[in-house]
Design a protein around this motif. Structure first.
Motif, PDB file in Angstrom:
ATOM      1  N   ARG A 299       1.699   5.276   0.785  1.00 36.74           N
ATOM      2  CA  ARG A 299       1.361   6.300   1.768  1.00 36.74           C
ATOM      3  C   ARG A 299       0.554   7.447   1.149  1.00 36.74           C
ATOM      4  O   ARG A 299      -0.239   8.096   1.827  1.00 36.74           O
ATOM      5  CB  ARG A 299       2.640   6.850   2.407  1.00 36.74           C
TER       6      ARG A 299
ATOM      7  N   ARG B  26      -2.607  -3.287  10.559  1.00 35.35           N
ATOM      8  CA  ARG B  26      -1.160  -3.319  10.785  1.00 35.35           C
ATOM      9  C   ARG B  26      -0.837  -3.503  12.262  1.00 35.35           C
ATOM     10  O   ARG B  26       0.102  -4.202  12.620  1.00 35.35           O
ATOM     11  CB  ARG B  26      -0.518  -2.047  10.234  1.00 35.35           C
TER      12      ARG B  26
ATOM     13  N   LEU C 241      -4.244   4.749   3.145  1.00 36.37           N
ATOM     14  CA  LEU C 241      -3.456   3.910   4.045  1.00 36.37           C
ATOM     15  C   LEU C 241      -4.027   3.933   5.455  1.00 36.37           C
ATOM     16  O   LEU C 241      -3.917   2.946   6.203  1.00 36.37           O
ATOM     17  CB  LEU C 241      -2.000   4.389   4.050  1.00 36.37           C
TER      18      LEU C 241
ATOM     19  N   HIS D  37       0.857  -1.193   0.000  1.00 41.62           N
ATOM     20  CA  HIS D  37       0.000   0.000   0.000  1.00 41.62           C
ATOM     21  C   HIS D  37       0.891   1.240   0.000  1.00 41.62           C
ATOM     22  O   HIS D  37       1.939   1.253   0.648  1.00 41.62           O
ATOM     23  CB  HIS D  37      -0.882   0.006   1.253  1.00 41.62           C
TER      24      HIS D  37
ATOM     25  N   VAL E 221       4.796  -0.729   2.967  1.00 45.98           N
ATOM     26  CA  VAL E 221       4.312   0.619   2.654  1.00 45.98           C
ATOM     27  C   VAL E 221       5.292   1.275   1.690  1.00 45.98           C
ATOM     28  O   VAL E 221       6.493   1.361   1.966  1.00 45.98           O
ATOM     29  CB  VAL E 221       4.163   1.478   3.930  1.00 45.98           C
TER      30      VAL E 221
END
Length: 281
Positions: free
Chosen positions: A233, A247, A240, A231, A258
């Protein structure tokens, strides 16, 4: 936003406001249909790798589906699952490397996308579509999914037989459908709680579940696969922030990466992400 796009948006919002005054019920139905309607289809020329594919057209409900298969008969199968207003042709660069790894590769345009027919799709349709493909062309052991496709495959896997040997790659998945609805309400300038409730009631009537049920976070305890989640930021489509609780949960089967500066669509085209996905599989 271009002038014609601005005019189109203004027209949609005006129509909704007029409907809301005349019939809130019809306005809610109009808004929900719009939410489920891709505004464009990817219809450019097929990349060369698709000329090497075995075409797999089939009928799914009222839809005529466009699909492809490479390397039939390989010991392990992988399915490529695209996002909203996308197509499997956007993932052409993954096909041959997967074949070279010994995979049978399956790729289908979802209903209302790419070469498949239809005008609307929702998470229930996409989930059932994936389950149907797995039942007909499976078993499928590995999945690569982007955006809306990520939510759909998680909904499917939560209801399908699979084991810890399965592999799931989620690239910028649509983590929480509630976020997509909030973004849509802001776009449509829908502020009244009563109208939002009418739209949620449509979701419940169609699916038997509230919007909050359509959540990857909800499905993860039911997913046994090893998961690579990538993913960015700066993703403004599937933020995110929606992944924070996931997470923090530190699922032992989930590897979270990330990235920076790739956004929502460049991420699956990025060379480093591409390599990461192939190495994981």
């Amino acid at each position: 936003m271009k002038i014609l796009q601005k005019l189109a948006v203004a027209l949609v919002r005006t129509r909704f406001r007029i409907l809301a005054l005349l019939s809130p019920r019809q306005a809610a139905g109009y808004a929900f249909r719009l939410f489920c309607t891709p505004q464009f289809k990817v219809d450019r020329e097929l990349p060369a790798v698709f000329e090497q594919a075995e075409p797999l057209p089939f009928t799914f409900g009222s839809y005529t589906i466009s699909g492809y298969r490479w390397n039939r008969g390989a010991a392990r199968k992988v399915m490529i699952i695209h996002g909203f207003e996308s197509s499997v042709i956007n993932f052409a660069s993954y096909v041959m490397p997967l074949v070279e790894k010994g995979y049978e590769v399956l790729a289908f345009d979802a209903p209302a996308h790419g070469g498949s027919s239809g005008r609307q799709i929702n998470a229930v349709i996409y989930r059932d579509f994936i389950k149907h493909i797995c039942s007909v062309y499976g078993p499928v052991q590995s999945f690569i999914a982007h955006s809306f496709g990520g939510l759909a495959v998680c909904l499917a896997l939560a209801e399908m037989e699979h084991d810890a040997g399965s592999r799931l790659v989620l690239i910028a998945p649509a983590t929480e459908t509630a976020t997509a609805f909030r973004q849509f309400f802001a776009f449509m300038q829908i502020s009244k709680a009563a109208m939002k409730k009418r739209i949620e009631d449509i979701v419940i009537r169609i699916s038997g579940h509230p919007v909050s049920w359509f959540s990857i976070r909800r499905t993860l305890p039911e997913i046994n696969a090893q998961v690579l989640w990538v993913h960015d930021r700066q993703d403004t489509i599937t933020p995110l922030q929606d992944t924070e609780n996931i997470r923090q949960a530190n699922y032992p089967t989930l590897q979270f990466v990330v990235t920076e500066g790739l956004g929502h669509r460049k991420i699956y085209r990025d060379a480093a992400v591409h390599k990461m996905v192939l190495d994981f599989l």
